[in-house]
Design a protein around this motif. Structure first.
Motif, mmCIF file in Angstrom:
data_model
loop_
_atom_site.group_PDB
_atom_site.id
_atom_site.type_symbol
_atom_site.label_atom_id
_atom_site.label_comp_id
_atom_site.label_asym_id
_atom_site.label_seq_id
_atom_site.Cartn_x
_atom_site.Cartn_y
_atom_site.Cartn_z
ATOM 1 N N ILE A 166 0.837 -1.206 0.000
ATOM 2 C CA ILE A 166 0.000 0.000 0.000
ATOM 3 C C ILE A 166 0.869 1.252 0.000
ATOM 4 C CG2 ILE A 166 -1.631 1.343 1.399
ATOM 5 C CD1 ILE A 166 -2.879 -1.359 2.224
ATOM 6 N N ILE A 167 1.908 1.259 0.811
ATOM 7 C CA ILE A 167 2.816 2.405 0.860
ATOM 8 C C ILE A 167 3.518 2.593 -0.478
ATOM 9 C CG2 ILE A 167 4.946 3.278 1.901
ATOM 10 C CD1 ILE A 167 3.962 2.095 4.554
ATOM 11 N N LEU A 168 3.924 1.504 -1.111
ATOM 12 C CA LEU A 168 4.582 1.585 -2.415
ATOM 13 C C LEU A 168 3.652 2.185 -3.466
ATOM 14 C CD1 LEU A 168 7.017 0.898 -4.243
ATOM 15 C CD2 LEU A 168 5.922 -1.306 -4.641
ATOM 16 N N VAL A 169 2.418 1.710 -3.503
ATOM 17 C CA VAL A 169 1.450 2.228 -4.482
ATOM 18 C C VAL A 169 1.173 3.706 -4.224
ATOM 19 C CG1 VAL A 169 -0.962 2.077 -5.236
ATOM 20 C CG2 VAL A 169 0.394 0.001 -4.963
ATOM 21 N N LEU A 170 0.973 4.085 -2.976
ATOM 22 C CA LEU A 170 0.713 5.488 -2.650
ATOM 23 C C LEU A 170 1.912 6.376 -2.982
ATOM 24 C CD1 LEU A 170 -1.237 5.171 0.721
ATOM 25 C CD2 LEU A 170 -2.141 5.783 -1.530
ATOM 26 N N SER A 171 3.113 5.873 -2.778
ATOM 27 C CA SER A 171 4.315 6.638 -3.107
ATOM 28 C C SER A 171 4.433 6.861 -4.607
ATOM 29 C CB SER A 171 5.562 5.920 -2.600
ATOM 30 O OG SER A 171 5.538 5.799 -1.211
ATOM 31 N N ILE A 172 4.154 5.830 -5.382
ATOM 32 C CA ILE A 172 4.212 5.958 -6.840
ATOM 33 C C ILE A 172 3.153 6.937 -7.330
ATOM 34 C CG2 ILE A 172 3.816 4.717 -9.008
ATOM 35 C CD1 ILE A 172 5.193 2.289 -7.668
ATOM 36 N N LEU A 173 1.949 6.862 -6.781
ATOM 37 C CA LEU A 173 0.894 7.797 -7.162
ATOM 38 C C LEU A 173 1.266 9.239 -6.801
ATOM 39 C CD1 LEU A 173 -2.336 5.805 -6.217
ATOM 40 C CD2 LEU A 173 -1.459 6.317 -8.502
ATOM 41 N N ALA A 174 1.861 9.424 -5.629
ATOM 42 C CA ALA A 174 2.285 10.767 -5.218
ATOM 43 C C ALA A 174 3.373 11.291 -6.141
ATOM 44 C CB ALA A 174 2.774 10.743 -3.769
ATOM 45 N N LEU A 175 4.301 10.442 -6.532
ATOM 46 C CA LEU A 175 5.371 10.842 -7.437
ATOM 47 C C LEU A 175 4.811 11.250 -8.804
ATOM 48 C CD1 LEU A 175 8.445 11.082 -7.763
ATOM 49 C CD2 LEU A 175 8.447 8.741 -8.568
ATOM 50 N N ILE A 176 3.902 10.458 -9.326
ATOM 51 C CA ILE A 176 3.268 10.788 -10.612
ATOM 52 C C ILE A 176 2.518 12.108 -10.510
ATOM 53 C CG2 ILE A 176 1.425 10.082 -12.198
ATOM 54 C CD1 ILE A 176 2.318 7.169 -11.668
ATOM 55 N N TYR A 177 1.790 12.316 -9.427
ATOM 56 C CA TYR A 177 1.063 13.567 -9.212
ATOM 57 C C TYR A 177 2.011 14.766 -9.187
ATOM 58 C CZ TYR A 177 -1.828 17.076 -6.925
ATOM 59 O OH TYR A 177 -2.484 18.240 -6.606
ATOM 60 N N MET A 178 3.137 14.638 -8.489
ATOM 61 C CA MET A 178 4.102 15.743 -8.417
ATOM 62 C C MET A 178 4.719 16.035 -9.777
ATOM 63 S SD MET A 178 6.018 15.250 -4.755
ATOM 64 C CE MET A 178 6.055 13.477 -4.679
ATOM 65 N N ILE A 179 5.060 14.994 -10.511
ATOM 66 C CA ILE A 179 5.658 15.194 -11.838
ATOM 67 C C ILE A 179 4.659 15.881 -12.767
ATOM 68 C CG2 ILE A 179 6.465 13.987 -13.909
ATOM 69 C CD1 ILE A 179 7.818 11.976 -11.990
ATOM 70 N N LEU A 180 3.408 15.435 -12.754
ATOM 71 C CA LEU A 180 2.395 16.062 -13.596
ATOM 72 C C LEU A 180 2.183 17.523 -13.227
ATOM 73 C CD1 LEU A 180 -0.262 13.217 -13.974
ATOM 74 C CD2 LEU A 180 1.346 14.068 -15.684
ATOM 75 N N ASN A 181 2.219 17.846 -11.941
ATOM 76 C CA ASN A 181 2.100 19.244 -11.525
ATOM 77 C C ASN A 181 3.268 20.081 -12.031
ATOM 78 O OD1 ASN A 181 -0.347 19.558 -10.203
ATOM 79 N ND2 ASN A 181 0.460 18.649 -8.327
ATOM 80 N N MET A 182 4.483 19.545 -11.969
ATOM 81 C CA MET A 182 5.648 20.297 -12.454
ATOM 82 C C MET A 182 5.582 20.492 -13.961
ATOM 83 S SD MET A 182 8.903 19.093 -10.189
ATOM 84 C CE MET A 182 8.558 17.358 -10.077
ATOM 85 N N VAL A 183 5.150 19.468 -14.690
ATOM 86 C CA VAL A 183 5.030 19.584 -16.147
ATOM 87 C C VAL A 183 3.960 20.616 -16.494
ATOM 88 C CG1 VAL A 183 4.281 18.367 -18.238
ATOM 89 C CG2 VAL A 183 5.904 17.286 -16.665
ATOM 90 N N HIS A 184 2.849 20.601 -15.780
ATOM 91 C CA HIS A 184 1.789 21.575 -16.028
ATOM 92 C C HIS A 184 2.273 22.990 -15.721
ATOM 93 C CE1 HIS A 184 -2.204 23.209 -16.411
ATOM 94 N NE2 HIS A 184 -2.100 23.745 -15.213
ATOM 95 N N ALA A 185 2.961 23.171 -14.608
ATOM 96 C CA ALA A 185 3.477 24.497 -14.257
ATOM 97 C C ALA A 185 4.525 24.967 -15.257
ATOM 98 C CB ALA A 185 4.077 24.473 -12.851
ATOM 99 N N ALA A 186 5.322 24.051 -15.778
ATOM 100 C CA ALA A 186 6.359 24.415 -16.744
ATOM 101 C C ALA A 186 5.759 24.880 -18.067
ATOM 102 C CB ALA A 186 7.292 23.231 -16.984
ATOM 103 N N SER A 187 4.539 24.487 -18.345
ATOM 104 C CA SER A 187 3.920 24.925 -19.601
ATOM 105 C C SER A 187 3.631 26.414 -19.598
ATOM 106 C CB SER A 187 2.637 24.142 -19.862
ATOM 107 O OG SER A 187 1.639 24.489 -18.921
ATOM 108 N N PHE A 188 3.660 27.055 -18.439
ATOM 109 C CA PHE A 188 3.435 28.490 -18.338
ATOM 110 C C PHE A 188 4.730 29.286 -18.295
ATOM 111 C CE2 PHE A 188 -0.359 26.606 -16.360
ATOM 112 C CZ PHE A 188 -1.312 27.146 -17.199
ATOM 113 N N SER A 189 5.871 28.613 -18.419
ATOM 114 C CA SER A 189 7.153 29.312 -18.306
ATOM 115 C C SER A 189 7.436 30.134 -19.558
ATOM 116 C CB SER A 189 8.292 28.325 -18.051
ATOM 117 O OG SER A 189 8.452 27.502 -19.171
ATOM 118 N N VAL A 190 8.307 31.104 -19.392
ATOM 119 C CA VAL A 190 8.707 31.973 -20.489
ATOM 120 C C VAL A 190 10.163 31.671 -20.810
ATOM 121 C CG1 VAL A 190 9.037 34.362 -21.209
ATOM 122 C CG2 VAL A 190 7.109 33.743 -19.738
ATOM 123 N N LEU A 191 10.450 31.449 -22.095
ATOM 124 C CA LEU A 191 11.819 31.143 -22.496
ATOM 125 C C LEU A 191 12.701 32.387 -22.390
ATOM 126 C CD1 LEU A 191 11.127 28.995 -25.659
ATOM 127 C CD2 LEU A 191 11.665 28.205 -23.370
#
Length: 88
Positions: free
Chosen positions: A11-36
């Protein structure tokens, strides 16, 4: 008891993987608003992709890294070797 510990670890492993995926998706989404700026443009020229989907840019970046890594790795080794030699 052992079976219960295995369930808890799973259960801890699955929750950790889900949390990691959630964090990565948030960073990718936030990066889409960046200015070069400055060096980002030179990276874009090196990769050779502008105004394309994220997937296309990701594939192009991996190809660029695959081509560039051996040269960078040699430079890193040389720098580490030189600094270790000088400091001793």
């Amino acid at each position: 008891m052992v079976k219960r510990q295995l369930q808890v670890k799973s259960i801890i492993l699955v929750l950790s993987i889900l949390a990691l995926i959630y964090m990565i998706l948030n960073m990718v989404h936030a990066a889409s608003f960046s200015v070069l700026i400055a060096d980002d443009f030179s990276h874009g020229v090196g990769v050779g992709k502008f105004h394309v989907s994220f997937g296309e840019y990701l594939v192009a970046s991996f190809k660029y890294a695959k081509k560039r890594v051996p040269r960078v790795a040699r430079n890193i080794f040389l720098n580490v070797y030189t600094s270790a030699t000088i400091s001793n």
